[in-house]
Each structure stands twice: as structure tokens, then as C-alpha cells.
Design an enzyme around this catalytic site. Structure first.
Site, PDB file in Angstrom:
ATOM      1  N   ARG A 107      21.562 -13.473  30.094  1.00  0.00           N
ATOM      2  CA  ARG A 107      20.215 -12.872  29.975  1.00  0.00           C
ATOM      3  C   ARG A 107      19.174 -13.515  30.881  1.00  0.00           C
ATOM      4  O   ARG A 107      17.995 -13.212  30.757  1.00  0.00           O
ATOM      5  CB  ARG A 107      19.766 -12.878  28.514  1.00  0.00           C
ATOM      6  CG  ARG A 107      20.718 -12.101  27.640  1.00  0.00           C
ATOM      7  CD  ARG A 107      20.208 -11.694  26.290  1.00  0.00           C
ATOM      8  NE  ARG A 107      21.309 -11.077  25.590  1.00  0.00           N
ATOM      9  CZ  ARG A 107      22.237 -11.742  24.911  1.00  0.00           C
ATOM     10  NH1 ARG A 107      22.142 -13.057  24.771  1.00  0.00           N
ATOM     11  NH2 ARG A 107      23.249 -11.122  24.361  1.00  0.00           N
ATOM     12  N   GLU A 169      30.147 -14.554  14.793  1.00  0.00           N
ATOM     13  CA  GLU A 169      31.171 -13.613  14.333  1.00  0.00           C
ATOM     14  C   GLU A 169      32.566 -14.247  14.339  1.00  0.00           C
ATOM     15  O   GLU A 169      33.501 -13.713  13.763  1.00  0.00           O
ATOM     16  CB  GLU A 169      31.179 -12.370  15.227  1.00  0.00           C
ATOM     17  CG  GLU A 169      30.252 -11.252  14.775  1.00  0.00           C
ATOM     18  CD  GLU A 169      28.782 -11.587  14.940  1.00  0.00           C
ATOM     19  OE1 GLU A 169      28.445 -12.385  15.840  1.00  0.00           O
ATOM     20  OE2 GLU A 169      27.968 -11.066  14.167  1.00  0.00           O
ATOM     21  N   THR A 225      23.849 -18.653  14.785  1.00  0.00           N
ATOM     22  CA  THR A 225      23.715 -19.067  16.184  1.00  0.00           C
ATOM     23  C   THR A 225      22.412 -18.555  16.810  1.00  0.00           C
ATOM     24  O   THR A 225      21.909 -17.495  16.459  1.00  0.00           O
ATOM     25  CB  THR A 225      24.903 -18.554  17.020  1.00  0.00           C
ATOM     26  OG1 THR A 225      25.106 -17.178  16.713  1.00  0.00           O
ATOM     27  CG2 THR A 225      26.149 -19.337  16.708  1.00  0.00           C
ATOM     28  N   ASP A 290      24.849  -8.525   9.108  1.00  0.00           N
ATOM     29  CA  ASP A 290      24.703  -8.903  10.520  1.00  0.00           C
ATOM     30  C   ASP A 290      23.287  -8.665  11.023  1.00  0.00           C
ATOM     31  O   ASP A 290      23.085  -8.204  12.140  1.00  0.00           O
ATOM     32  CB  ASP A 290      25.734  -8.151  11.387  1.00  0.00           C
ATOM     33  CG  ASP A 290      25.790  -8.682  12.820  1.00  0.00           C
ATOM     34  OD1 ASP A 290      25.464  -9.868  13.033  1.00  0.00           O
ATOM     35  OD2 ASP A 290      26.137  -7.904  13.718  1.00  0.00           O
ATOM     36  N   HIS A 600      37.847  -2.523  23.442  1.00  0.00           N
ATOM     37  CA  HIS A 600      38.348  -1.232  23.919  1.00  0.00           C
ATOM     38  C   HIS A 600      37.867  -0.053  23.081  1.00  0.00           C
ATOM     39  O   HIS A 600      38.211   1.090  23.390  1.00  0.00           O
ATOM     40  CB  HIS A 600      39.877  -1.257  24.007  1.00  0.00           C
ATOM     41  CG  HIS A 600      40.383  -2.145  25.110  1.00  0.00           C
ATOM     42  ND1 HIS A 600      40.363  -1.766  26.429  1.00  0.00           N
ATOM     43  CD2 HIS A 600      40.883  -3.401  25.079  1.00  0.00           C
ATOM     44  CE1 HIS A 600      40.862  -2.747  27.184  1.00  0.00           C
ATOM     45  NE2 HIS A 600      41.172  -3.751  26.384  1.00  0.00           N
TER      46      HIS A 600
HETATM   47 CA    CA Z   1      25.554 -11.172  14.804  1.00  0.00          CA
END
Ligand code: CA
Length: 669
Positions: A107, A169, A225, A290, A600
Site C-alpha cells: 500500500r 486469518e 493484526t 471479520d 482461485h
Molecule cells: Ca480480517
């Protein structure tokens, strides 16, 4: 002559992505403005050597444009002419990609005293000489034995380079590190979740945070994180960042009640000089959906109830827009900026969400379709704040997601560890259902008034997962879209004033700079990120994109032209041979969802960044299949060999599933 010059003194503010250390993504330049933006044309462009998502905001210092690309490469250009001055490739091992949820992106860089700082995907922090791109120092910021990665831009605050990491994750313990910007020596580290209590806690905050966890959370690392943007207030010497989800997503412990899990899904302020805790505001206590709070945190001074308040703001993944006092962390406003169904509201005083009982899929054992889903109401794509209009401009989206706990979940050696039964909630192979779900997906640019707590205008976009935003004093808002347009809107009323076809989806935020009185607009173009990697068919809602990675710059009356894109080749179908054992394919579908779909795509439909396996020649070729899937012949591009993870029988099951999907696709061509 340029917008930024090096400021003297170690404590001076350093230019970072987002136009200043306040992450506002606002520029005071106004030579390009609402009256003349229609004359904007291509100045120069540069074709990048990667075919993955581009998420960096370039920085211009003293006439040189610095940017980073996928795989953490750094490039420097003459900002006016586009001449490449130097490039630096940190040679990230391709196999690192297996630890990334959301593409091999970067980024952006930080710049300070003729040094360029980049965090690499494999967790190094490297200082480069801004004049020639030669490394000055390099340190590893992570434990290479855990699935850490690093994709966020570093920030220089008070002579320290601050950097976080990713991997919640996968099972890591989140933290922020600060290194001496001159020497690369570690100065301080602040963990965002407590570690193993038997080893002692690093500070009183970790000891008290440990009471908000149960079970043996530290075995999974805890997550939380700090993977995207930082903001810095030099006057208060406070550093602001958000943290990600706890690990894994679903029930993490055998506790009878869900606990808060500090400091996951939380906005945190630290004293930048010492790394000591200042305050926190947890946006989603006990997050199971999440709802990372890693979105950018613009700093602003807003008139609230007749008083000037220094605030920090966030349009969070969880669907709420927060305004906090940036000295104390006190909540000033929290309102949903998209429809939400996971709460029945917020506590008016504390902002604590009241969780909808049905949203507790980890307790009910039933499927819960949450709004927002894990893609978020707003993800890392930077929003902008304009002090000229006192509005924020949010790349907002509506993408609901089904959640179902996997009671048989076992930690996997590679890949995501989210204890969700994603195979059971995959999109059915039914065009009618797919159309119905796609119709619910939305993306729009939302101009939100943080004082009136409501939307002022909205520009509807084709689908979700659009680019970051730039606001300027020219009364303009710029945004690239997933459908391949770079657009300019009137900042006051949202009228579309200009649009340019950039030939690929845009994720990154544009930025602007001035050289010798000429204002330029720059943007990194290149489709990618988590949506096209994971969402399969659904990602086509935003326009069926391919990745063409380029840096584009514009100026008034620019006469540059992009080469015409090559005509799309018709997909060639392989694996049409022979019947498929249905039971074997069903077993393969579950394995595919667990180990392959993260890149994928759901149900083996790829979103234009990595190969669509339904059309892979490897399906028909035993040798090709074995060398790639078993042995890892393409690991330099991120496709590791799976024979250490899967048995030969399991790999054959996946091949049967893909053959079945290829035959289904062929029948529709
Ligand atoms: Ca996350």
C-alpha cells in the site's frame, strides 16, 4: 515548487501516503478544479511488471514520484516527465503468497530525509537511498516461522518508522513495531493481543486484556493484526491505528459467553515516542464476523456543538461511522453509513453494539447472512476528508455474507484458519440464484457529513470493491472504480464531471502533486485484492476485469494515449473427457473450498487476477498437473506444491471437482 519538501529535524512531519500524516487523502491544490476538470488528459503512464493488485498511493517529494507495486517492489520517476529513475525489487519468495488472504499487494512507501521505507510481503522493513534505490538497511519485523505477511505502508513519526503486519486469518499475534529511522534498530513494540500468560505480560494493558480472552487463545496467536494505515498527530505525539479480527473468526474458546477479546477489532492510540498505550475504542467487541478496524483514520478539527474538536474518524468495516476525540478516545458520534443487521443498535453513550441474537452463528449453529459481511462496508481503500466541504468521502459497499460455524474445524498447516463451513455456504451453481445474490451487491461513493451524521450525496457505482478516494481544494473528489473508470465528482453535490477508461479495475487511491505550476493527478491501476480472488462469480458484478497494472498520471490538456487493450481471447475448455465420479467431486469441492478458493475463487470461478482453473490445460495433462499442483513448479508466482499438505487421493479429488466445473462451464459456452 513541489507540494512536499523534506522538513528538517527528526520530529518534523514526514510525507506519507494519504498526502500528510493525518491520512486525510486531501490536497490543497486547486489548479485542476470543478470548472476545468473536463480538460484532464493522460500526461504519462508506465506499465508495471506484475499482474496482481495495485494498492499503493504514490508520494511526490522534490519532483520525484515514489510508489510501490505488488510483490513490494519500489519505483522512482521524474514526476513531470515519467522517466524511470530507479527501481528496487526485494525479491519476495513467491511461496509467501500462501500466507496472504488478500493478494500480494503493497500500500505504499514512507519517505524521510532522503530515505524511502518499504515493508515487504515477507515481513522485512527496508530503508532505501531515495537518490538511487540502494538499500541502506533491512530488518525482519516478523517471526518467519509463523504465517506473518506485511502489506501496509510504514509511517515515520518522530524519527521512528512504524510498521504493522498481517495474518490474523492464519493464526499470528498482532503488533506494531517502531524502528529508528536512521539505523533500523528496534525501538519499541506494542502487541495488540496478550500472549501466553505463563511467559508473563509485556505491560499492564496486556494483563488486563488477558481477562477478555479464554481458552488457550495464544496457540492461535490471537490475531488483531495492524495491516493497513497509520495516522499521527505530532502535537499530541499520538499514533493511531486499527486492529484486525481475532483468530479464528468463530468461537475461539470453550467459554460459555463470548468475551470482548481486546484489542482485536479496535482503534488504538499510542504515545509515538515510547510506544506506550494512550487509549482504545473497540468498534466490535467479541468480533466473529471479520470486522477489522484497520480502515484509514483521518484526523480533523470539526465544529461540534459550537466547539472546535480535534477528532479521529473511521468508516469501519462493521458499517458504522465513528467520530472520536483524538486526545481521549471519547466517542462523539457513531452512526451506520450502510444498512446493518448484525446489531439491533448501539449503546448511545458507549457505542457498544447490541448484537442481534441471530448474528451469533457461533452459538446458534445456523447460517447467518450478515450485512455487512467480511468484505466490509468499507475496507482498506482510503476514504478522504475535505476541510473545504467538511465532508468525508467513503468508498462504501453492501455485500452480505453467509456465516456457518464448522464444528469439525481443525487447524490447517497452510491456508486460512477461520473455522467456517464455507463449502456449505458456497454460491450454488444455479444462474437464477447467482443473479439474485448479485442483485443485492452494491458499491457507491458516499459523501458523509460527520457533524450532521448523515449522507449528503451518493454516486452509485456498478458494484462493490472500488478504489480509494482523493478530495481536493478544487472542489473535486477523485475515485477509480472496479469497473475500470477513473472519475471526478463535484465535491459539494456529487455531480460526475469527468471519467477516463483505465482498462483495469482500480483499488488504489489517486493522489495529486504540482511541478512548476502544473498540477498532476496520479493513480496506480491494477485489479486484485480479496474480492476477485475469493468471491468467484460475485466479483463479476463490478465488471469482469482483467489485471493490467500501470501507473497513470494526468494533467490539464494532457495528450497521452493508452494502447488499445488486446481483444479478450475466448476461453478454451479442457477436461471435457470422461465422466466424473460425483462422490469424488463432492469430496474435492470441500477440499477446494478449504485450500484453493482463497485465491482461485469460490466454486472455481476466478475473478480475473489468477488463472481460472476451469479452463486450465493442466486438467487434461497428468504431467503438467503433477508438476504444478504436487511439486510447486509455479511457486515463484505464489502457487506452492501441495503434496506436503494433501494426500495424492485428496489432490485427485480436487481435480475431479475442477473437471466437473470445467464440464459445466463448457456446456454453457
Ligand atoms: Ca480480517
Amino acid at each position: 515548487m513541489t507540494q512536499w519538501t523534506f522538513a528538517g529535524g527528526a520530529a518534523a512531519a514526514a510525507p506519507i501516503v494519504g498526502h500528510a500524516d493525518n491520512e486525510n487523502h486531501f490536497s490543497a491544490l486547486s489548479a485542476i478544479n470543478a470548472d476545468n476538470v473536463g480538460r484532464l488528459g493522460l500526461a504519462w503512464s508506465y506499465d508495471l511488471d506484475t499482474r496482481r493488485g495495485q494498492e499503493a498511493t504514490p508520494i511526490v517529494v522534490d519532483g520525484v514520484l515514489y510508489t510501490s507495486t505488488a510483490w513490494s517492489k519500489v519505483l522512482a520517476f521524474d514526476a513531470a516527465s515519467g522517466r524511470l529513475r530507479w527501481q528496487f525489487d526485494p525479491k519476495v519468495p513467491g511461496a509467501t503468497a500462501i500466507h496472504t488472504c488478500c493478494d500480494v499487494v503493497n500500500r505504499g512507501v514512507a519517505i524521510w530525509h532522503r530515505r524511502v521505507y518499504v515493508g515487504t510481503l515477507d515481513g522485512r522493513l527496508i530503508a532505501l537511498d531515495a537518490r538511487n534505490g540502494k538499500p541502506i538497511w533491512s530488518v525482519s519485523t516478523v517471526d518467519a516461522n509463523r504465517p506473518y505477511t506485511s502489506t501496509g505502508a510504514p509511517l515515520v513519526a518522530g524519527g521512528r518508522v512504524v510498521i504493522g503486519n498481517s495474518g490474523a486469518e492464519y493464526g499470528v499475534r498482532g503488533y506494531v513495531s517502531a524502528y529508528d529511522a536512521l539505523t533500523g534498530k528496534l525501538d519499541w513494540r506494542f502487541y495488540t493481543v496478550p500472549g501466553d500468560p505463563a511467559k508473563g505480560f509485556e505491560n499492564p494493558q496486556m494483563a488486563s486484556a488477558a481477562r477478555t480472552w479464554s481458552g488457550q487463545w495464544w496457540l492461535d496467536g490471537g490475531g488483531a493484526t495492524v495491516w493497513s494505515a497509520f495516522s499521527y498527530d505530532p502535537k499530541l505525539d499520538l499514533l493511531y491505528f486499527g486492529t484486525g479480527n481475532a483468530s479464528p473468526w468463530g468461537r475461539r474458546e470453550d467459554s460459555p459467553v463470548a468475551l470482548d477479546n481486546l484489542y482485536a477489532s479496535c482503534i488504538v492510540a499510542l504515545h509515538a515516542r515510547t510506544g506506550q498505550y494512550a487509549w482504545h475504542f473497540q468498534t466490535t467487541p467479541g468480533d466473529h464476523w471479520d470486522y477489522d478496524a484497520d480502515q484509514n483514520l483521518p484526523l480533523a478539527t470539526l465544529m461540534i456543538d459550537g466547539k472546535a474538536r480535534d477528532v479521529v474518524m473511521q468508516a469501519s468495516k462493521n458499517g458504522y461511522f465513528y467520530v472520536l476525540d483524538r486526545r481521549s478516545g471519547k466517542l462523539l458520534a457513531a452512526n451506520n453509513f450502510v444498512p446493518v443487521n448484525w446489531t439491533t443498535g448501539l449503546d448511545a453513550r458507549t457505542g457498544r453494539p447490541v448484537i442481534n441474537p441471530e448474528a451469533k452463528y457461533y452459538e446458534t449453529g445456523k447460517v447467518w447472512v450478515s450485512q455487512p459481511g467480511a468484505l466490509g462496508a468499507h475496507s482498506w481503500q482510503p476514504m478522504a476528508y475535505s476541510p473545504a466541504t467538511s465532508l468525508v468521502y467513503i468508498p462504501a459497499q453492501e455485500v452480505a455474507q453467509p456465516y456457518l460455524r464448522d464444528p469439525a474445524f481443525k487447524r490447517q498447516p497452510v491456508g486460512m484458519n477461520n473455522d467456517l463451513d464455507m463449502a456449505s455456504t458456497s454460491l450454488p451453481d444455479d444462474p437464477a440464484v447467482q443473479q439474485a445474490v448479485m442483485a443485492t451487491l452494491k458499491g457507491y461513493l458516499s459523501a458523509w457529513d460527520p457533524r450532521a451524521r448523515r449522507e449528503r450525496w451518493r454516486a452509485e457505482l456498478r458494484g462493490p470493491w472500488n478504489g480509494g478516494v482523493l478530495a481536493t481544494a478544487g472542489n473535486l473528489v477523485f475515485q477509480g472504480t472496479a469497473s475500470g473508470e477513473l472519475q471526478a465528482f463535484n465535491a459539494s453535490d456529487g455531480r460526475k464531471l469527468w471519467s477516463y477508461a483505465v482498462q483495469s479495475g482500480v483499488l488504489a487511491a489517486p493522489m495529486t502533486y504540482s511541478i512548476d505550476g502544473t498540477q498532476y493527478l496520479a493513480v496506480m491501476v491494477g485489479w486484485g485484492g480479496v474480492f476477485p480472488l475469493v468471491a468467484g462469480e460475485l466479483s463479476f458484478k463490478s465488471g469482469h476485469q482483467v489485471n493490467r497494472s500501470r501507473l497513470l498520471t494526468f494533467r490539464l490538456d494532457g495528450k497521452g494515449q493508452l494502447p488499445a487493450p488486446p481483444a479478450a481471447a475466448a476461453p478454451s475448455v479442457h477436461a471435457a473427457k470422461g465422466p466424473v465420479d460425483a462422490e469424488q467431486a463432492t469430496r474435492g469441492a470441500r477440499l477446494y473450498t478449504r485450500d484453493c478458493s482463497g485465491c482461485h475463487g469460490d466454486t472455481a470461478v476466478a475473478g480475473g487476477v489468477v488463472p481460472d482453473l476451469r479452463f486450465s490445460a493442466a486438467l487434461d495433462n497428468d504431467e503438467f498437473w503433477r508438476t504444478v499442483v504436487d511439486d510447486g513448479a509455479l511457486s515463484s508466482e505464489g502457487m506452492i506444491g501441495f503434496k506436503s499438505v494433501l494426500t495424492a487421493e485428496q489432490i485427485n479429488d480436487i481435480r475431479a471437482f475442477l473437471t466437473q466445473r470445467a464440464q459445466a462451464a463448457a456446456s454453457r459456452l
